[in-house]
Design a protein around this motif. Sequence first.
Motif, PDB file in Angstrom:
ATOM      1  N   LEU A 173       0.825  -1.201   0.000  1.00 33.30           N
ATOM      2  CA  LEU A 173       0.000   0.000   0.000  1.00 33.30           C
ATOM      3  C   LEU A 173       0.863   1.257   0.000  1.00 33.30           C
TER       4      LEU A 173
ATOM      5  N   LEU B 194      -5.691   4.886   5.926  1.00 36.08           N
ATOM      6  CA  LEU B 194      -6.085   3.729   5.125  1.00 36.08           C
ATOM      7  C   LEU B 194      -7.556   3.873   4.732  1.00 36.08           C
TER       8      LEU B 194
ATOM      9  N   ARG C 258      -6.522   2.040  -0.440  1.00 37.51           N
ATOM     10  CA  ARG C 258      -5.353   2.870  -0.693  1.00 37.51           C
ATOM     11  C   ARG C 258      -4.951   3.604   0.577  1.00 37.51           C
TER      12      ARG C 258
END
Length: 227
Positions: free
Chosen positions: A161, A210, A219
């Motif tokens: 991420l 997050l 994302r």
Amino acid sequence: MKILLIDDEEKLALHLQKGLRQAGYAVDIALSASVGLEQAAVGGYDLILLDLMLPGTTGFDVLRTLRAFGIDAPVMILSALNQSRHVVEGLDLGAVDYLRKPFELEELLARIRTVQRSQAGSRLVVWQIGDLRMDLASRQVTRGEQPIALTPREYQLLEQLMRNAGRVLSKAQLTEKVWESDFDRGSNVVEVHIHQLRKKIDRGFAVPLLETVVGVGYRLKGPLEIN
């Protein structure tokens, strides 16, 4: 840490991929020299694990080609060729280490950690989004001044991420990078791990990082800084 394994022994390659992923590394496999070179050219790998005995060529030739292409990722040779001349040639061509087959996974992991430590002084190894920091050398994660304890899988998920900060990653993309190839894509394991990761990096902080994009994926919000 993103690793490319170039080895034509598929059973061994899958075994190593599984073990390295469980230790928190993102691992791609190339079963031939040509595929390996293609992936190395575009993959942005932090380490390449390279077998010497490949169909139609040698790992030495692959290493020469990597350097000729300007690909400077550290290369660790994994080979059943155990004569001193093979070790010397590999190191002289620029490999950072030479591990003789057969070997234990724990030894490989220890040598990978050594490579990470040796690279810490010469490369930028701390990623940061807001006050969330990931030290790729020590594998420590903090937010603000608070250390965050992650499982290997959570660490690998966060690494993906952060590597793609601001970009939405689908469940399928995360599954491909973080879980084994035989993972049941219909399960809710990704969602469970995202939930646990969100609790650890966002709970108690004013600004959540997050984000779930409904129907698309997940994302981390904000630009990635490298220190």
